[in-house]
Write a protein that holds these residues in place. Sequence first.
Motif, PDB file in Angstrom:
ATOM      1  N   GLY A  68       0.828  -1.196   0.000  1.00  0.00           N
ATOM      2  CA  GLY A  68       0.000   0.000   0.000  1.00  0.00           C
ATOM      3  C   GLY A  68       0.864   1.248   0.000  1.00  0.00           C
ATOM      4  N   GLU A  69       0.480   2.227  -0.815  1.00  0.00           N
ATOM      5  CA  GLU A  69       1.341   3.395  -0.990  1.00  0.00           C
ATOM      6  C   GLU A  69       1.307   4.361   0.183  1.00  0.00           C
ATOM      7  OE1 GLU A  69       1.590   3.909  -5.807  1.00  0.00           O
ATOM      8  OE2 GLU A  69       0.156   5.150  -4.706  1.00  0.00           O
ATOM      9  N   SER A  70       0.170   4.587   0.782  1.00  0.00           N
ATOM     10  CA  SER A  70       0.096   5.636   1.791  1.00  0.00           C
ATOM     11  C   SER A  70       0.610   5.185   3.147  1.00  0.00           C
ATOM     12  CB  SER A  70      -1.335   6.161   1.930  1.00  0.00           C
ATOM     13  OG  SER A  70      -2.161   5.201   2.558  1.00  0.00           O
ATOM     14  N   ALA A  71       0.389   3.916   3.497  1.00  0.00           N
ATOM     15  CA  ALA A  71       0.760   3.448   4.832  1.00  0.00           C
ATOM     16  C   ALA A  71       1.752   2.292   4.811  1.00  0.00           C
ATOM     17  CB  ALA A  71      -0.496   3.033   5.601  1.00  0.00           C
ATOM     18  N   PHE A  72       2.251   1.922   3.623  1.00  0.00           N
ATOM     19  CA  PHE A  72       3.238   0.853   3.497  1.00  0.00           C
ATOM     20  C   PHE A  72       2.783  -0.422   4.184  1.00  0.00           C
ATOM     21  CE2 PHE A  72       5.853   4.676   2.888  1.00  0.00           C
ATOM     22  CZ  PHE A  72       6.419   4.362   1.666  1.00  0.00           C
ATOM     23  N   ARG A  73       1.495  -0.762   4.031  1.00  0.00           N
ATOM     24  CA  ARG A  73       1.025  -2.038   4.552  1.00  0.00           C
ATOM     25  C   ARG A  73       1.194  -3.105   3.473  1.00  0.00           C
ATOM     26  NH1 ARG A  73      -3.128   1.223   7.108  1.00  0.00           N
ATOM     27  NH2 ARG A  73      -2.837   1.203   9.361  1.00  0.00           N
ATOM     28  N   LEU A  74       1.618  -4.282   3.921  1.00  0.00           N
ATOM     29  CA  LEU A  74       1.769  -5.413   3.010  1.00  0.00           C
ATOM     30  C   LEU A  74       0.426  -6.107   2.863  1.00  0.00           C
ATOM     31  CD1 LEU A  74       5.132  -6.726   4.443  1.00  0.00           C
ATOM     32  CD2 LEU A  74       4.810  -5.598   2.229  1.00  0.00           C
ATOM     33  N   LEU A  75       0.025  -6.364   1.628  1.00  0.00           N
ATOM     34  CA  LEU A  75      -1.296  -6.903   1.340  1.00  0.00           C
ATOM     35  C   LEU A  75      -1.211  -8.162   0.495  1.00  0.00           C
ATOM     36  CD1 LEU A  75      -3.027  -3.558   0.261  1.00  0.00           C
ATOM     37  CD2 LEU A  75      -3.090  -4.630   2.529  1.00  0.00           C
ATOM     38  N   GLU A  76      -2.127  -9.079   0.754  1.00  0.00           N
ATOM     39  CA  GLU A  76      -2.366 -10.192  -0.151  1.00  0.00           C
ATOM     40  C   GLU A  76      -3.693  -9.911  -0.835  1.00  0.00           C
ATOM     41  OE1 GLU A  76      -1.903 -14.687   0.737  1.00  0.00           O
ATOM     42  OE2 GLU A  76      -4.060 -14.260   0.802  1.00  0.00           O
ATOM     43  N   LEU A  77      -3.668  -9.792  -2.145  1.00  0.00           N
ATOM     44  CA  LEU A  77      -4.854  -9.479  -2.928  1.00  0.00           C
ATOM     45  C   LEU A  77      -5.368 -10.744  -3.591  1.00  0.00           C
ATOM     46  CD1 LEU A  77      -3.420  -6.349  -4.815  1.00  0.00           C
ATOM     47  CD2 LEU A  77      -4.495  -6.404  -2.547  1.00  0.00           C
ATOM     48  N   THR A  78      -6.635 -11.028  -3.432  1.00  0.00           N
ATOM     49  CA  THR A  78      -7.276 -12.088  -4.210  1.00  0.00           C
ATOM     50  C   THR A  78      -7.880 -11.431  -5.441  1.00  0.00           C
ATOM     51  OG1 THR A  78      -7.772 -13.320  -2.190  1.00  0.00           O
ATOM     52  CG2 THR A  78      -9.009 -13.915  -4.180  1.00  0.00           C
ATOM     53  N   LEU A  79      -7.483 -11.914  -6.605  1.00  0.00           N
ATOM     54  CA  LEU A  79      -7.827 -11.249  -7.855  1.00  0.00           C
ATOM     55  C   LEU A  79      -8.947 -11.969  -8.589  1.00  0.00           C
ATOM     56  CD1 LEU A  79      -4.162 -10.711  -9.110  1.00  0.00           C
ATOM     57  CD2 LEU A  79      -5.581  -9.069  -7.847  1.00  0.00           C
ATOM     58  N   ASP A  80      -9.629 -11.239  -9.438  1.00  0.00           N
ATOM     59  CA  ASP A  80     -10.584 -11.852 -10.352  1.00  0.00           C
ATOM     60  C   ASP A  80      -9.846 -12.830 -11.259  1.00  0.00           C
ATOM     61  OD1 ASP A  80     -12.552 -10.274  -9.272  1.00  0.00           O
ATOM     62  OD2 ASP A  80     -12.391  -8.719 -10.795  1.00  0.00           O
ATOM     63  N   ASP A  81     -10.544 -13.853 -11.698  1.00  0.00           N
ATOM     64  CA  ASP A  81      -9.904 -14.892 -12.515  1.00  0.00           C
ATOM     65  C   ASP A  81      -9.298 -14.350 -13.800  1.00  0.00           C
ATOM     66  OD1 ASP A  81     -10.464 -16.817 -10.657  1.00  0.00           O
ATOM     67  OD2 ASP A  81     -12.322 -17.483 -11.628  1.00  0.00           O
ATOM     68  N   ASP A  82      -9.889 -13.294 -14.361  1.00  0.00           N
ATOM     69  CA  ASP A  82      -9.386 -12.761 -15.630  1.00  0.00           C
ATOM     70  C   ASP A  82      -8.538 -11.507 -15.428  1.00  0.00           C
ATOM     71  OD1 ASP A  82     -11.398 -11.151 -14.760  1.00  0.00           O
ATOM     72  OD2 ASP A  82     -12.464 -11.026 -16.682  1.00  0.00           O
ATOM     73  N   ALA A  83      -8.044 -11.279 -14.206  1.00  0.00           N
ATOM     74  CA  ALA A  83      -7.258 -10.082 -13.908  1.00  0.00           C
ATOM     75  C   ALA A  83      -5.953 -10.066 -14.706  1.00  0.00           C
ATOM     76  CB  ALA A  83      -6.958 -10.010 -12.417  1.00  0.00           C
ATOM     77  N   ASP A  84      -5.648  -8.927 -15.286  1.00  0.00           N
ATOM     78  CA  ASP A  84      -4.403  -8.739 -16.030  1.00  0.00           C
ATOM     79  C   ASP A  84      -3.486  -7.874 -15.166  1.00  0.00           C
ATOM     80  OD1 ASP A  84      -2.422  -8.530 -17.893  1.00  0.00           O
ATOM     81  OD2 ASP A  84      -3.477  -7.079 -19.162  1.00  0.00           O
ATOM     82  N   VAL A  85      -2.640  -8.531 -14.373  1.00  0.00           N
ATOM     83  CA  VAL A  85      -1.829  -7.839 -13.381  1.00  0.00           C
ATOM     84  C   VAL A  85      -0.376  -8.264 -13.544  1.00  0.00           C
ATOM     85  CG1 VAL A  85      -1.346  -7.690 -10.907  1.00  0.00           C
ATOM     86  CG2 VAL A  85      -3.698  -7.581 -11.707  1.00  0.00           C
ATOM     87  N   SER A  86       0.534  -7.301 -13.424  1.00  0.00           N
ATOM     88  CA  SER A  86       1.966  -7.589 -13.518  1.00  0.00           C
ATOM     89  C   SER A  86       2.703  -6.945 -12.353  1.00  0.00           C
ATOM     90  CB  SER A  86       2.539  -7.031 -14.832  1.00  0.00           C
ATOM     91  OG  SER A  86       1.900  -7.596 -15.943  1.00  0.00           O
ATOM     92  N   ILE A  87       3.880  -7.470 -12.058  1.00  0.00           N
ATOM     93  CA  ILE A  87       4.720  -6.893 -11.016  1.00  0.00           C
ATOM     94  C   ILE A  87       5.011  -5.435 -11.362  1.00  0.00           C
ATOM     95  CG2 ILE A  87       7.033  -6.978  -9.987  1.00  0.00           C
ATOM     96  CD1 ILE A  87       6.932 -10.020 -10.316  1.00  0.00           C
ATOM     97  N   GLY A  88       4.877  -4.574 -10.377  1.00  0.00           N
ATOM     98  CA  GLY A  88       5.123  -3.148 -10.583  1.00  0.00           C
ATOM     99  C   GLY A  88       3.884  -2.337 -10.903  1.00  0.00           C
ATOM    100  N   ASP A  89       2.765  -3.004 -11.199  1.00  0.00           N
ATOM    101  CA  ASP A  89       1.524  -2.283 -11.499  1.00  0.00           C
ATOM    102  C   ASP A  89       1.007  -1.575 -10.255  1.00  0.00           C
ATOM    103  OD1 ASP A  89       1.584  -3.228 -14.063  1.00  0.00           O
ATOM    104  OD2 ASP A  89      -0.133  -4.583 -13.849  1.00  0.00           O
ATOM    105  N   ARG A  90       0.462  -0.384 -10.453  1.00  0.00           N
ATOM    106  CA  ARG A  90      -0.299   0.300  -9.397  1.00  0.00           C
ATOM    107  C   ARG A  90      -1.756  -0.060  -9.625  1.00  0.00           C
ATOM    108  NH1 ARG A  90      -0.567   6.013  -9.579  1.00  0.00           N
ATOM    109  NH2 ARG A  90      -0.701   6.173  -7.311  1.00  0.00           N
ATOM    110  N   ILE A  91      -2.390  -0.608  -8.588  1.00  0.00           N
ATOM    111  CA  ILE A  91      -3.793  -0.976  -8.750  1.00  0.00           C
ATOM    112  C   ILE A  91      -4.613  -0.395  -7.605  1.00  0.00           C
ATOM    113  CG2 ILE A  91      -3.364  -3.054 -10.116  1.00  0.00           C
ATOM    114  CD1 ILE A  91      -3.668  -4.723  -7.661  1.00  0.00           C
ATOM    115  N   ALA A  92      -5.871  -0.103  -7.898  1.00  0.00           N
ATOM    116  CA  ALA A  92      -6.758   0.503  -6.908  1.00  0.00           C
ATOM    117  C   ALA A  92      -7.150  -0.518  -5.855  1.00  0.00           C
ATOM    118  CB  ALA A  92      -7.992   1.054  -7.604  1.00  0.00           C
TER     119      ALA A  92
END
Length: 201
Positions: free
Chosen positions: A50-74
Amino acid sequence: MTTSESGEAGVDAAEDVDRTYAVVLDHLPHGRPGDDRPQYKKSPLAYALGESAFRLLELTLDDDADVSIGDRIAVDPAGERDPVDRYREVEYDDLSNAATSELEYVVEEIVDREERRFVDFYNEAQPITLRLHQLNLLPGIGKKLRNDVLDERKREPFESFDDLEDRIAGLHDPKGVLVDRIIEELRDEDLKYRTFVGDDG
């Protein structure tokens, strides 16, 4: 920014996570390697910071999510979270090896992108106790450098990392010491004082 003793005023990740963006540290399209469930029952995951508080997160993504290392996501619990289905806060030791390797680069990128916010730490840092100042939590900053920063900022606030480096003899990498401190706060859950991790503003 404020400094709090760890263990006080604990954060409920589900209720108090209000940062808008996180940066992806690792993407696991087939879920966790140690998850023995059938593949059709496993959702793609990502580890993120997380950008504002530097919390480490595990995100469960939609099956068709197009995500890469380094992406900023909401990651916004008050609004749309596509491609994030849900998330939870995790500890440093929960991260994958790839996420751990990426962490320092992502912290440095955030500090670079939000230079004003972190320069203002030098402008606004306050005493924690009679003998300890927030500035002294930064690696390599002892009494003399702390006093030099305090004296200089009274004359005129610092405008940039370059300005800090120019005006404070001996402070050779003002951005780097912040990055080092943030990484230390992320790694060591037993630290007594935290200035950056878990601070939402």
